[in-house]
Design an enzyme around this catalytic site. Structure first.
Site, short mmCIF file in Angstrom:
data_model
loop_
_atom_site.label_atom_id
_atom_site.label_comp_id
_atom_site.label_asym_id
_atom_site.label_seq_id
_atom_site.Cartn_x
_atom_site.Cartn_y
_atom_site.Cartn_z
N GLU A 50 44.65 13.86 -23.61
CA GLU A 50 45.41 12.60 -23.55
C GLU A 50 45.98 12.28 -24.94
O GLU A 50 47.07 11.72 -25.06
CB GLU A 50 44.55 11.45 -23.04
CG GLU A 50 43.92 11.68 -21.65
CD GLU A 50 44.92 12.07 -20.56
OE1 GLU A 50 46.09 11.66 -20.65
OE2 GLU A 50 44.51 12.79 -19.62
N HIS B 54 49.32 13.88 -25.20
CA HIS B 54 50.35 13.05 -24.55
C HIS B 54 50.71 11.87 -25.46
O HIS B 54 51.88 11.52 -25.61
CB HIS B 54 49.81 12.47 -23.23
CG HIS B 54 49.77 13.44 -22.08
ND1 HIS B 54 50.90 14.10 -21.64
CD2 HIS B 54 48.77 13.81 -21.25
CE1 HIS B 54 50.56 14.86 -20.58
NE2 HIS B 54 49.28 14.71 -20.34
ZN ZN Z 1 48.16 15.64 -18.74
#
Ligand code: ZN
Length: 499
Positions: A265, A268
């Site tokens: 994450e 991201h």
């Molecule tokens: Zn992902």
């Protein structure tokens, strides 16, 4: 409408759309993290009001006129404005292509199907879910028909998630990847399994929470702009470059679960945090595609996070946070443990090497369903046969087989390939980065800043200014080369398992 009036309206529209997205994003984050259980019905009323208002912002005669005016005079617009018009026009078309009545019925079906799927999975009852899946497939076949210019209905659906991806490109990519991975996976499975016991000792949650903060610092996530929460399924939501949220899920007896969720994450989040200031409050402050976004999360999670140099930087941090559990662990032991590879049943728990095969199975099956070459009733048997053929594992029940993923129950057909494309894009970016800078020296020192700066310059700051193919070209200076990914996996696993 004059050109300057149209541009002014475009700016206002996008600022308003951002405000709705921001508000709705905070509401759903709140619902996933800390809202009280009884709050759901009232929140769904609020969400209904906000999403209708947001829909009306985009779909109305005035907006259509504005977009038409700008499209007619596209040559007079500078590149980012032209791209904004193009992206908004696409989303206007996507929103208006499906008749409203049909769209409402479909949304209702998805909500029902999702509830039925949850129960069916729990009770291992594919037959209960099958009639809903049949309807979802039928709708998606019809929706695909509303789009023109695609070789097959499945190509039209693929395009929703990864613009420009086609079966003509994916078929040979997956075929060659499978041909290279199958012997590698077999060779690895014949080797003795590395030690992983220390990852499964007791890791109390308060210590794991502190460890997450250390990981975020190691990744270089700015704590003033990015914070972490806890949810059942980890995700990232970037509202704008000043406010990005990631979440994780802690398991007391598996420290690597949350550790790699945070890094995934975090990847991201770095993408969202790196998007240009000039793109903020426009539709270009977004990932170039699903696959490109996933390339960033997987880049940090696997290519960096599961590399030997990163393990060197990570081990001292783990020792500080978990002195007892990490007492007799050295760098090679940690490196081998976080890269253990075994064919398995569940996609989300699969290792880096076998993961692409899970995607290929889903790709083949949904392609057949959407083409009308296979009935839903035949799906479980086909699923089990492919797991046997591709991964050599026996599927004991549908819960651990065809019912495991949420995607189809939500009507998402054509989504899975983005995951495998993301990994391949990432491997190609790494190959290029290695030519241009000393990646591993920096990673080994625990300094990811040069890596993120490279990605930031070539990819992150451009957001959705580029199509996925252009974004890849910008980062790698070359078009998509599927061999990079197989080369990377071959080199890594041959070294790890002394093949
Ligand atoms: Zn992902």
């Amino acid at each position: 409408m004059t050109l300057s009036a149209a541009i002014e309206e475009l700016n206002i529209l996008e600022k308003n759309m951002h405000a709705y997205r921001h508000a709705m994003g905070v509401l759903s984050l709140d619902s996933a993290t800390c809202a009280p259980a009884a709050s759901a019905p009232a929140r769904s009323e609020t969400m209904g009001v906000l999403s209708e208002a947001r829909y009306r912002l985009l779909v109305n005669p005035r907006t259509e006129e504005m977009l038409r005016t700008l499209r007619e005079q596209a040559a007079a617009l500078d590149v980012p404005v032209r791209r904004r018009v193009e992206v908004l026009w696409e989303s206007y078309q996507d929103t208006t292509r499906i008749p409203v009545r049909e769209y409402v019925d479909y949304s209702r079906l998805c909500a029902q199907a999702d509830a039925v799927w949850h129960r069916a999975k729990e009770e291992n009852d594919f037959a209960a879910f099958a009639p809903y899946l049949e309807k979802l497939v039928a709708y998606n076949r019809r929706f695909a028909g509303y789009k023109t210019g695609f070789a097959t209905p499945y190509d039209a659906l693929l395009d929703d998630y990864e613009k420009g991806a086609t079966t003509a490109m994916l078929d040979p990519y997956f075929a060659s990847l499978r041909a290279r991975l199958t012997p590698l996976i077999r060779a690895v499975s014949e080797k003795p399994a590395p030690r992983t016991d220390f990852l499964h000792l007791r890791y109390p949650l308060p210590e794991q929470r502190l460890f997450s903060q250390r990981l975020m610092a190691l990744l270089g996530l700015d704590p003033a702009r990015c914070v972490i929460g806890e949810t059942e399924h980890p995700f990232t939501d970037g509202f704008n470059r000043w406010d990005v949220r990631i979440t994780t899920h802690y398991q007391e007896y598996d420290v690597s679960a949350s550790m790699y969720s945070v890094i995934h994450e975090g990847g991201h989040a770095l993408y969202e945090l790196g998007m240009g200031e000039d793109l903020q409050f426009t539709c270009l402050a977004d990932g170039a595609s699903m696959g490109i976004h996933e390339s960033q999360s997987r880049f940090y999670e696997n290519l960096i996070g599961r590399s030997l140099p990163f393990c060197k930087a990570l081990l001292p941090v783990m020792r500080e946070c978990f002195p007892e559990q990490m007492r007799d662990v050295d760098v090679p032991t940690l490196y081998r443990a976080v890269n253990v590879s075994r064919p398995s049943l569940i996609r989300t728990e699969a290792d880096e090497l076998t993961y692409p095969l899970h995607i290929m199975i889903r790709y083949e099956l949904e392609k057949r369903l959407i083409a009308g070459d296979m009935k839903v009733a035949e799906l479980p048997e086909a699923w089990n046969a492919m797991y046997r053929e591709y991964l050599g594992v026996e599927v004991p029940d549908d819960r651990q087989g065809v019912l495991q993923d949420t995607h189809w129950s939500g009507g998402a057909f054509g989504y899975f390939p983005s995951y495998a494309l993301g990994s391949a894009y990432g491997a190609q970016m790494l190959a290029r980065m290695e030519q241009e800078m000393d990646v591993w020296g920096a990673v080994e020192r625990g300094d990811l800043q040069p890596v993120t700066a490279w990605l930031g310059e070539k990819l992150h700051r451009h957001g959705k200014l580029f199509t996925p193919a252009q974004a890849l070209q910008s980062a790698c200076g070359a078009p998509f080369d599927p061999d990079c990914y197989a080369d990377y996996l071959t080199k890594k696993y041959s070294g790890l398992y002394a093949l």
